[in-house]
Scaffold this motif. Structure first.
Motif, PDB file in Angstrom:
ATOM      1  N   ARG A   1       9.535  -7.362  -7.580  1.00 11.63           N
ATOM      2  CA  ARG A   1      11.058  -7.645  -7.288  1.00 11.63           C
ATOM      3  C   ARG A   1      11.213  -8.464  -5.883  1.00 11.63           C
ATOM      4  NH1 ARG A   1      15.357  -5.319  -5.441  1.00 11.63           N
ATOM      5  NH2 ARG A   1      14.391  -3.326  -5.407  1.00 11.63           N
ATOM      6  N   LEU A   2      10.662  -7.579  -5.068  1.00 13.84           N
ATOM      7  CA  LEU A   2      10.547  -8.174  -3.557  1.00 13.84           C
ATOM      8  C   LEU A   2       9.954  -9.650  -3.434  1.00 13.84           C
ATOM      9  CD1 LEU A   2       9.999  -4.919  -1.463  1.00 13.84           C
ATOM     10  CD2 LEU A   2      12.204  -5.876  -2.055  1.00 13.84           C
ATOM     11  N   HIS A   3       8.933  -9.552  -4.207  1.00 18.16           N
ATOM     12  CA  HIS A   3       8.188 -11.176  -4.062  1.00 18.16           C
ATOM     13  C   HIS A   3       9.108 -12.126  -4.521  1.00 18.16           C
ATOM     14  CE1 HIS A   3       3.990 -10.620  -2.756  1.00 18.16           C
ATOM     15  NE2 HIS A   3       4.034  -9.279  -2.920  1.00 18.16           N
TER      16      HIS A   3
ATOM     17  N   LYS B   1       3.520   1.970 -11.926  1.00 15.95           N
ATOM     18  CA  LYS B   1       4.200   0.829 -12.468  1.00 15.95           C
ATOM     19  C   LYS B   1       5.790   0.910 -11.716  1.00 15.95           C
ATOM     20  CE  LYS B   1       6.425  -0.869 -16.733  1.00 15.95           C
ATOM     21  NZ  LYS B   1       7.527  -1.366 -16.354  1.00 15.95           N
ATOM     22  N   LEU B   2       6.285   1.759 -11.448  1.00 15.02           N
ATOM     23  CA  LEU B   2       7.482   1.711 -10.876  1.00 15.02           C
ATOM     24  C   LEU B   2       7.443   1.028  -9.330  1.00 15.02           C
ATOM     25  CD1 LEU B   2      10.265   3.069 -11.344  1.00 15.02           C
ATOM     26  CD2 LEU B   2       9.503   5.039  -9.821  1.00 15.02           C
ATOM     27  N   LYS B   3       6.069   1.465  -8.800  1.00 11.94           N
ATOM     28  CA  LYS B   3       5.902   0.830  -7.459  1.00 11.94           C
ATOM     29  C   LYS B   3       5.769  -0.808  -7.640  1.00 11.94           C
ATOM     30  CE  LYS B   3       2.631   0.943  -3.870  1.00 11.94           C
ATOM     31  NZ  LYS B   3       1.237   1.526  -3.165  1.00 11.94           N
TER      32      LYS B   3
ATOM     33  N   ASP C   1       0.717  -1.250   0.035  1.00 15.37           N
ATOM     34  CA  ASP C   1      -0.031  -0.037   0.193  1.00 15.37           C
ATOM     35  C   ASP C   1       0.609   1.201   0.085  1.00 15.37           C
ATOM     36  OD1 ASP C   1      -2.541  -1.422  -0.143  1.00 15.37           O
ATOM     37  OD2 ASP C   1      -2.487  -1.470   2.162  1.00 15.37           O
ATOM     38  N   GLY C   2       2.231   1.087  -0.011  1.00 11.21           N
ATOM     39  CA  GLY C   2       2.928   2.283  -0.140  1.00 11.21           C
ATOM     40  C   GLY C   2       3.123   2.994   1.343  1.00 11.21           C
ATOM     41  N   GLN C   3       2.688   2.151   2.507  1.00 17.24           N
ATOM     42  CA  GLN C   3       2.897   3.101   3.863  1.00 17.24           C
ATOM     43  C   GLN C   3       4.102   2.457   4.510  1.00 17.24           C
ATOM     44  OE1 GLN C   3      -0.613   2.741   6.304  1.00 17.24           O
ATOM     45  NE2 GLN C   3      -1.999   1.882   4.331  1.00 17.24           N
ATOM     46  N   TRP C   4       5.074   3.128   3.657  1.00 22.20           N
ATOM     47  CA  TRP C   4       6.745   2.504   4.102  1.00 22.20           C
ATOM     48  C   TRP C   4       7.134   2.459   5.577  1.00 22.20           C
ATOM     49  CZ3 TRP C   4       7.502   0.479  -0.428  1.00 22.20           C
ATOM     50  CH2 TRP C   4       6.867   1.207  -1.606  1.00 22.20           C
ATOM     51  N   LEU C   5       6.794   3.699   6.188  1.00 25.63           N
ATOM     52  CA  LEU C   5       7.370   3.754   7.603  1.00 25.63           C
ATOM     53  C   LEU C   5       6.735   2.854   8.561  1.00 25.63           C
ATOM     54  CD1 LEU C   5       7.551   7.608   7.961  1.00 25.63           C
ATOM     55  CD2 LEU C   5       9.500   5.987   7.570  1.00 25.63           C
TER      56      LEU C   5
ATOM     57  N   VAL D   1      12.622  -1.737   2.441  1.00 20.86           N
ATOM     58  CA  VAL D   1      11.620  -0.438   2.494  1.00 20.86           C
ATOM     59  C   VAL D   1      12.202   0.889   2.188  1.00 20.86           C
ATOM     60  CG1 VAL D   1      10.143   0.760   3.978  1.00 20.86           C
ATOM     61  CG2 VAL D   1       9.966  -1.808   4.083  1.00 20.86           C
ATOM     62  N   ARG D   2      13.282   1.056   2.617  1.00 24.43           N
ATOM     63  CA  ARG D   2      13.939   2.418   2.060  1.00 24.43           C
ATOM     64  C   ARG D   2      13.876   2.706   0.915  1.00 24.43           C
ATOM     65  NH1 ARG D   2      17.176   0.981   6.705  1.00 24.43           N
ATOM     66  NH2 ARG D   2      18.790  -0.013   5.409  1.00 24.43           N
ATOM     67  N   GLU D   3      14.333   1.567  -0.127  1.00 22.67           N
ATOM     68  CA  GLU D   3      14.271   1.677  -1.358  1.00 22.67           C
ATOM     69  C   GLU D   3      12.781   2.193  -2.041  1.00 22.67           C
ATOM     70  OE1 GLU D   3      16.213  -1.613  -3.740  1.00 22.67           O
ATOM     71  OE2 GLU D   3      16.790  -2.338  -1.968  1.00 22.67           O
ATOM     72  N   GLY D   4      11.759   1.512  -1.541  1.00 25.68           N
ATOM     73  CA  GLY D   4      10.464   2.116  -1.782  1.00 25.68           C
ATOM     74  C   GLY D   4      10.309   3.613  -1.564  1.00 25.68           C
TER      75      GLY D   4
END
Length: 310
Positions: free
Chosen positions: A284-286, A276-278, A157-161, A187-190
């Motif tokens: 890739r993480l999967h 698309k970037l996200k 969901d993009g909730q990185w922190l 996560v920091r890469e995101g």
């Protein structure tokens, strides 16, 4: 007389010992085992039917919990998530088989994710972390699994922190600890992905048609936007100079619509680029964390290997 008694005994033996109906009552396990065999063969509809037959014929059998778990998993496989949820809840609520209850409690999370809304699955995992309805021996394992899965969902969901915080709380000695620790660092890469600004793209295309499309890495759209706007603008100016007001009005209206469409296209292209970037990053993480106990409704995968892309 003895011969007659022997014959009567022999008849009784064949009637009550080899009678298939008598076997049905005395050996119910074979029917449930057959249902599990159908499940392993991916014949899920028949597996549900046989498990329900077992429950009907043997309502008080202690393996009834297994039958309900089999039914829940089969429903999950064929995409009938509401029915799967009902069966998982029934298994999770019973106290006689705590091991099966733990499995159902965990697999219910997968069901909730697929059933939706997503917020219900997120809240469910948070509840498992805070107060799992299990014995202390099983609670710790479920809590760590729930933290791992919740971290994945927040990451998607993009909730990185918040994702980083949850993943960091997975115990280091848990089987998922290494994967969670690595994910927490990734996560920091995101957070630093090279996103573009849709607003900036719109402004650039408002100044020069096609400039915003170049900014969001869509050169074909840029060429079309610039070429069409230039052509119709030139035609509009020509019509004005020749005082051909009907043609001027028609071409002017077309040019205004193309100009507005050019701005919209640039803004939309920015959003598409960022999504698309996200998505590529998460995909890739999967791949890197395959064969872990996690899953994603976005990337369909193998049961019990939820982070595998399937």
């Amino acid at each position: 007389m003895i011969k007659r008694r022997f014959m009567i005994a022999l008849i009784i033996f064949f009637v009550f010992v080899t009678n298939p109906f008598a076997l049905k009552a005395e050996q119910p396990d074979s029917y449930l085992d057959f249902a599990w065999s159908l499940f392993r063969s991916e014949d899920f509809y028949r597996a549900i039917t046989e498990a329900k037959r077992f429950l009907f014929l043997n309502p008080d059998d202690p393996r009834g919990v297994e039958a309900y778990l089999l039914i829940a998993r089969s429903y999950l496989k064929i995409g009938r998530y509401a029915q799967a949820k009902t069966s998982f809840i029934k298994v999770a609520a019973q106290k006689d088989r705590p091991g099966l209850a733990a499995e159902a409690i965990w697999e219910l999370g997968r069901c909730l994710e697929l059933l939706g809304p997503r917020s219900e699955a997120l809240n469910y995992y948070r509840q498992l972390i805070e107060k799992p309805p299990l014995t202390p021996a099983e609670a710790t394992d479920i809590q760590n699994k729930a933290r791992y899965r919740l971290g994945w969902l927040l990451l998607e969901d993009g909730q990185w922190l918040e994702s980083k915080e949850v993943l960091s709380s997975v115990a280091a000695d848990h089987p998922l600890g290494d994967s969670a620790a690595k994910l927490s660092g990734q996560v920091r890469e995101g957070q630093t992905l090279p996103y573009v600004s849709p607003v900036a793209a719109g402004i650039l295309s408002a100044v020069v048609p096609g400039a915003g499309q170049i900014y969001v890495h869509r050169p074909v759209d840029a060429a079309l936007a610039f070429g069409l706007n230039a052509a119709f603008l030139w035609g509009t100016i020509e019509a004005y100079q020749k005082e051909s007001w009907a043609v001027f009005t028609l071409l002017g209206l077309i040019e205004l619509s193309l100009y507005g469409g050019n701005i919209y296209n640039a803004v939309n292209g920015g959003h598409i680029h960022n999504r698309k970037l996200k998505k590529d990053f998460i995909k890739r993480l999967h791949r890197e964390h395959a064969l872990r106990l996690g899953y994603s409704p976005v990337f369909k995968g193998v049961f019990l290997s939820w982070t595998i892309i399937h």
